[in-house]
Enzyme design. Sequence first.
Site, PDB file in Angstrom:
ATOM      1  N   LEU A  29       0.816  -1.222   0.000  1.00 44.53           N
ATOM      2  CA  LEU A  29       0.000   0.000   0.000  1.00 44.53           C
ATOM      3  C   LEU A  29       0.844   1.265   0.000  1.00 44.53           C
ATOM      4  O   LEU A  29       1.906   1.318   0.608  1.00 44.53           O
ATOM      5  CB  LEU A  29      -0.914  -0.005   1.230  1.00 44.53           C
ATOM      6  CG  LEU A  29      -1.810  -1.238   1.366  1.00 44.53           C
ATOM      7  CD1 LEU A  29      -2.733  -1.079   2.573  1.00 44.53           C
ATOM      8  CD2 LEU A  29      -2.610  -1.500   0.105  1.00 44.53           C
ATOM      9  N   HIS A  33      -3.609   4.217  -2.021  1.00 46.89           N
ATOM     10  CA  HIS A  33      -4.549   3.263  -1.407  1.00 46.89           C
ATOM     11  C   HIS A  33      -5.155   3.848  -0.131  1.00 46.89           C
ATOM     12  O   HIS A  33      -6.340   3.669   0.145  1.00 46.89           O
ATOM     13  CB  HIS A  33      -3.828   1.966  -1.005  1.00 46.89           C
ATOM     14  CG  HIS A  33      -3.271   1.182  -2.144  1.00 46.89           C
ATOM     15  ND1 HIS A  33      -1.923   1.087  -2.399  1.00 46.89           N
ATOM     16  CD2 HIS A  33      -3.879   0.418  -3.085  1.00 46.89           C
ATOM     17  CE1 HIS A  33      -1.711   0.308  -3.438  1.00 46.89           C
ATOM     18  NE2 HIS A  33      -2.887  -0.117  -3.884  1.00 46.89           N
ATOM     19  N   GLY A 149      -9.356   3.066  -7.320  1.00 44.99           N
ATOM     20  CA  GLY A 149      -8.570   4.216  -7.774  1.00 44.99           C
ATOM     21  C   GLY A 149      -8.831   4.545  -9.241  1.00 44.99           C
ATOM     22  O   GLY A 149      -8.983   3.653 -10.078  1.00 44.99           O
ATOM     23  N   ASP A 152      -6.410   3.358 -12.382  1.00 42.15           N
ATOM     24  CA  ASP A 152      -6.799   2.236 -13.248  1.00 42.15           C
ATOM     25  C   ASP A 152      -8.167   2.579 -13.840  1.00 42.15           C
ATOM     26  O   ASP A 152      -9.194   1.993 -13.469  1.00 42.15           O
ATOM     27  CB  ASP A 152      -6.841   0.943 -12.425  1.00 42.15           C
ATOM     28  CG  ASP A 152      -5.471   0.592 -11.885  1.00 42.15           C
ATOM     29  OD1 ASP A 152      -4.675   0.028 -12.635  1.00 42.15           O
ATOM     30  OD2 ASP A 152      -5.187   0.917 -10.713  1.00 42.15           O
ATOM     31  N   LEU A 186       1.224   7.675  -8.075  1.00 40.26           N
ATOM     32  CA  LEU A 186       1.731   6.637  -7.169  1.00 40.26           C
ATOM     33  C   LEU A 186       1.260   5.271  -7.637  1.00 40.26           C
ATOM     34  O   LEU A 186       0.127   5.107  -8.076  1.00 40.26           O
ATOM     35  CB  LEU A 186       1.246   6.901  -5.738  1.00 40.26           C
ATOM     36  CG  LEU A 186       1.718   8.191  -5.064  1.00 40.26           C
ATOM     37  CD1 LEU A 186       1.427   8.130  -3.558  1.00 40.26           C
ATOM     38  CD2 LEU A 186       3.199   8.477  -5.296  1.00 40.26           C
ATOM     39  N   ARG A 189       4.098  -0.412  -8.495  1.00 40.47           N
ATOM     40  CA  ARG A 189       5.173  -0.797  -9.426  1.00 40.47           C
ATOM     41  C   ARG A 189       6.260   0.277  -9.535  1.00 40.47           C
ATOM     42  O   ARG A 189       7.312   0.009 -10.115  1.00 40.47           O
ATOM     43  CB  ARG A 189       4.583  -1.144 -10.790  1.00 40.47           C
ATOM     44  CG  ARG A 189       3.772  -2.446 -10.726  1.00 40.47           C
ATOM     45  CD  ARG A 189       3.320  -2.947 -12.080  1.00 40.47           C
ATOM     46  NE  ARG A 189       2.843  -4.318 -11.998  1.00 40.47           N
ATOM     47  CZ  ARG A 189       1.551  -4.675 -12.008  1.00 40.47           C
ATOM     48  NH1 ARG A 189       0.620  -3.762 -12.085  1.00 40.47           N
ATOM     49  NH2 ARG A 189       1.224  -5.947 -11.933  1.00 40.47           N
TER      50      ARG A 189
HETATM   51  O1  PAF Z   1      -6.433  -2.551  -8.581  1.00 40.83           O
HETATM   52  C1  PAF Z   1      -6.066  -3.567  -7.942  1.00 40.83           C
HETATM   53  O2  PAF Z   1      -5.264  -3.491  -7.013  1.00 40.83           O
HETATM   54  C2  PAF Z   1      -6.588  -4.928  -8.353  1.00 40.83           C
HETATM   55  O3  PAF Z   1      -6.781  -4.993  -9.731  1.00 40.83           O
HETATM   56  C3  PAF Z   1      -7.872  -5.336  -7.602  1.00 40.83           C
HETATM   57  C4  PAF Z   1      -9.020  -4.405  -7.921  1.00 40.83           C
HETATM   58  C5  PAF Z   1      -7.603  -5.337  -6.100  1.00 40.83           C
HETATM   59  C6  PAF Z   1      -8.297  -6.750  -8.005  1.00 40.83           C
HETATM   60  O4  PAF Z   1      -7.306  -7.676  -7.734  1.00 40.83           O
END
Ligand code: PAF
Length: 283
Positions: A29, A33, A149, A152, A186, A189
């Site tokens: 995290l 997050h 988030g 994505d 952030l 990776r």
């Molecule tokens: O975005 C993420 O961290 C992942 O794709 C998720 C939504 C936890 C599903 O594994």
Amino acid sequence: MKVVHTIAELRDHLRAFESPSFVPTMGNLHAGHLQLVDQAKPLGDVCVASIFVNRLQFAPHEDFDSYPRTFEADCAQLEAHGCDIVFAPNERELYPQPQTFKITPDAALDSILEGEFRPGFFQGVATVVMKLFQCVFSHVRQEGHAVFGEKDFQQLMVIRHLVQQFAMPIQIHGGAIVRAEDGLALSSRNGYLSATERAEAVALSRTLRAMIAQVQQGSRDWAQLESEAISSLKGRGWGPDYMTIRRRYDLQLPQSGDRELVALGAARLGPARLIDNWSFDLD
Ligand code: PAF
């Protein structure tokens, strides 16, 4: 804060509540997050975060084995942000048998952008999110809430469609991208980057901003904008997958009249594949 590892324990703890708010994560995290947890906390009467590195969404050549696992530190941060329950199942708990039933998003969303470069990714995400939702929300008496988030962006869109199409009693909320001081989004990776790569990494976000500036100045040649952005990143040593301007509601190329747009990009820098996006409106 309770830490639970089984679906039965989780459901047992949730029985006392009416409307959970939920932040699914794969751990490792960062402030992005934690901001999702801050956002989720006031939405329900109990705040749940999950930590599960989901094998189904990784292709065989991707970083499933090396994906950073920092469970103790993650729990400490979740507790500091007022999370009530951490659900951290192991693979055998979530996938006791090979997962033969899967959720496949429509090709219109599944085969473009991230879906084109990571085939099977959204199927893996949609399947685990459906399963996590079943674990967290199966007993809800009022609508539940889940926060994902906006970094994505396409994943958030897939999950909104999932919930809408399966009539799930869950409101999906987008959490704003959290950026480092230089503008880098952030991401777990980012930790793969060397110091030199880290200094260069902001070029992804800056190149997207430059594309937006050109659109704001009247450019509508989407293919040319894309190829210029790709060449610029390649010239700096990146391996871009896509750099593109799309309309926000379905991620297709903008047509005249579309005003709500998003610039999205994904590119490899050294060992890391980074993604980023900026939403913008045309006047
Ligand atoms: O975005 C993420 O961290 C992942 O794709 C998720 C939504 C936890 C599903 O594994």
